[in-house]
Motif scaffolding. Structure first.
Motif, PDB file in Angstrom:
ATOM      1  N   GLU A   1       0.812  -1.212   0.000  1.00  0.00           N
ATOM      2  CA  GLU A   1       0.000   0.000   0.000  1.00  0.00           C
ATOM      3  C   GLU A   1       0.845   1.262   0.000  1.00  0.00           C
ATOM      4  O   GLU A   1       0.332   2.355  -0.167  1.00  0.00           O
ATOM      5  N   LEU A   2       2.146   1.118   0.211  1.00  0.00           N
ATOM      6  CA  LEU A   2       3.042   2.262   0.252  1.00  0.00           C
ATOM      7  C   LEU A   2       3.604   2.534  -1.135  1.00  0.00           C
ATOM      8  O   LEU A   2       3.918   1.603  -1.882  1.00  0.00           O
ATOM      9  N   GLU A   3       3.768   3.816  -1.453  1.00  0.00           N
ATOM     10  CA  GLU A   3       4.343   4.168  -2.748  1.00  0.00           C
ATOM     11  C   GLU A   3       5.820   3.780  -2.797  1.00  0.00           C
ATOM     12  O   GLU A   3       6.336   3.346  -3.810  1.00  0.00           O
ATOM     13  N   SER A   4       6.513   3.926  -1.669  1.00  0.00           N
ATOM     14  CA  SER A   4       7.940   3.648  -1.645  1.00  0.00           C
ATOM     15  C   SER A   4       8.325   3.062  -0.283  1.00  0.00           C
ATOM     16  O   SER A   4       8.815   3.760   0.593  1.00  0.00           O
TER      17      SER A   4
ATOM     18  N   PRO B   1      11.432   7.377 -12.346  1.00  0.00           N
ATOM     19  CA  PRO B   1      10.225   8.203 -12.290  1.00  0.00           C
ATOM     20  C   PRO B   1      10.615   9.670 -12.480  1.00  0.00           C
ATOM     21  O   PRO B   1      11.809   9.989 -12.561  1.00  0.00           O
ATOM     22  N   PRO B   2       9.636  10.576 -12.527  1.00  0.00           N
ATOM     23  CA  PRO B   2       9.967  12.002 -12.686  1.00  0.00           C
ATOM     24  C   PRO B   2      10.902  12.495 -11.581  1.00  0.00           C
ATOM     25  O   PRO B   2      10.841  12.016 -10.445  1.00  0.00           O
ATOM     26  N   ALA B   3      11.746  13.454 -11.929  1.00  0.00           N
ATOM     27  CA  ALA B   3      12.637  14.064 -10.936  1.00  0.00           C
ATOM     28  C   ALA B   3      11.785  14.753  -9.876  1.00  0.00           C
ATOM     29  O   ALA B   3      10.640  15.138 -10.123  1.00  0.00           O
ATOM     30  N   ILE B   4      12.338  14.898  -8.701  1.00  0.00           N
ATOM     31  CA  ILE B   4      11.653  15.512  -7.569  1.00  0.00           C
ATOM     32  C   ILE B   4      12.372  16.806  -7.231  1.00  0.00           C
ATOM     33  O   ILE B   4      13.608  16.858  -7.261  1.00  0.00           O
TER      34      ILE B   4
ATOM     35  N   ASP C   1      21.382  17.504   1.316  1.00  0.00           N
ATOM     36  CA  ASP C   1      22.734  16.960   1.218  1.00  0.00           C
ATOM     37  C   ASP C   1      22.920  16.281  -0.144  1.00  0.00           C
ATOM     38  O   ASP C   1      21.985  16.189  -0.946  1.00  0.00           O
ATOM     39  N   GLU C   2      24.131  15.815  -0.417  1.00  0.00           N
ATOM     40  CA  GLU C   2      24.454  15.212  -1.718  1.00  0.00           C
ATOM     41  C   GLU C   2      23.591  13.986  -2.009  1.00  0.00           C
ATOM     42  O   GLU C   2      23.146  13.785  -3.140  1.00  0.00           O
ATOM     43  N   GLU C   3      23.354  13.152  -1.004  1.00  0.00           N
ATOM     44  CA  GLU C   3      22.550  11.948  -1.211  1.00  0.00           C
ATOM     45  C   GLU C   3      21.118  12.319  -1.597  1.00  0.00           C
ATOM     46  O   GLU C   3      20.548  11.764  -2.538  1.00  0.00           O
TER      47      GLU C   3
ATOM     48  N   GLY D   1      14.487  10.658  -9.028  1.00  0.00           N
ATOM     49  CA  GLY D   1      13.084  10.490  -8.687  1.00  0.00           C
ATOM     50  C   GLY D   1      12.786   9.508  -7.573  1.00  0.00           C
ATOM     51  O   GLY D   1      11.665   9.014  -7.454  1.00  0.00           O
ATOM     52  N   TYR D   2      13.754   9.212  -6.724  1.00  0.00           N
ATOM     53  CA  TYR D   2      13.551   8.212  -5.679  1.00  0.00           C
ATOM     54  C   TYR D   2      13.701   8.734  -4.253  1.00  0.00           C
ATOM     55  O   TYR D   2      13.884   7.960  -3.334  1.00  0.00           O
ATOM     56  N   TRP D   3      13.625  10.023  -4.043  1.00  0.00           N
ATOM     57  CA  TRP D   3      13.756  10.542  -2.688  1.00  0.00           C
ATOM     58  C   TRP D   3      12.377  10.630  -2.044  1.00  0.00           C
ATOM     59  O   TRP D   3      11.416  11.064  -2.658  1.00  0.00           O
ATOM     60  N   VAL D   4      12.278  10.183  -0.805  1.00  0.00           N
ATOM     61  CA  VAL D   4      11.034  10.234  -0.046  1.00  0.00           C
ATOM     62  C   VAL D   4      11.356  10.811   1.323  1.00  0.00           C
ATOM     63  O   VAL D   4      12.309  10.391   1.962  1.00  0.00           O
ATOM     64  N   GLU D   5      10.550  11.796   1.741  1.00  0.00           N
ATOM     65  CA  GLU D   5      10.788  12.373   3.081  1.00  0.00           C
ATOM     66  C   GLU D   5      10.570  11.347   4.145  1.00  0.00           C
ATOM     67  O   GLU D   5       9.757  10.499   4.080  1.00  0.00           O
TER      68      GLU D   5
END
Length: 99
Positions: A36-39, A75-78, A85-87, A95-99
């Motif tokens: 159920e989670l997007e990421s 996926p699309p850039a965020i 930070d660099e990471e 497109g893979y960063w999630v808060e």
């Protein structure tokens, strides 16, 4: 960073996560909420990419991200948060960063 060095750093990063797994994790059912989670995160294991791997990905992957995005690789850039930070900048670019 040469391509073979990038591979070795990527492999080392994966092994760092795998080494934290318990063999019992492999026989446990996947939690329903993961689907159920997007990421979803990997079993809640805290993990960060090494600076060397970040540098290598910035050199070899990020320049091609838009092209590869057209093929469905990313996926699309965020939008990168202020003061990231660099990471985080790297993960936003692909497109893979999630808060």
């Amino acid at each position: 960073m040469k391509a073979d060095e990038l591979f070795l750093h990527s492999d080392a990063a994966l092994r760092e996560v795998v080494d934290q797994l318990d063999s019992a994790d492999f026989s446990a059912p996947v939690p329903k909420e993961w689907s159920e989670l997007e990421s979803p995160t990997l079993l809640g294991i805290p993990f960060h990419l090494s600076p060397e791997l970040i540098d290598g990905l910035n050199e070899h992957v990020v320049p091609h991200a838009d092209e590869w995005r057209q093929w469905g690789v990313f996926p699309p850039a965020i939008e990168t948060p202020a003061g990231a930070d660099e990471e985080t900048r790297l993960l936003c670019a692909v497109g893979y960063w999630v808060e």
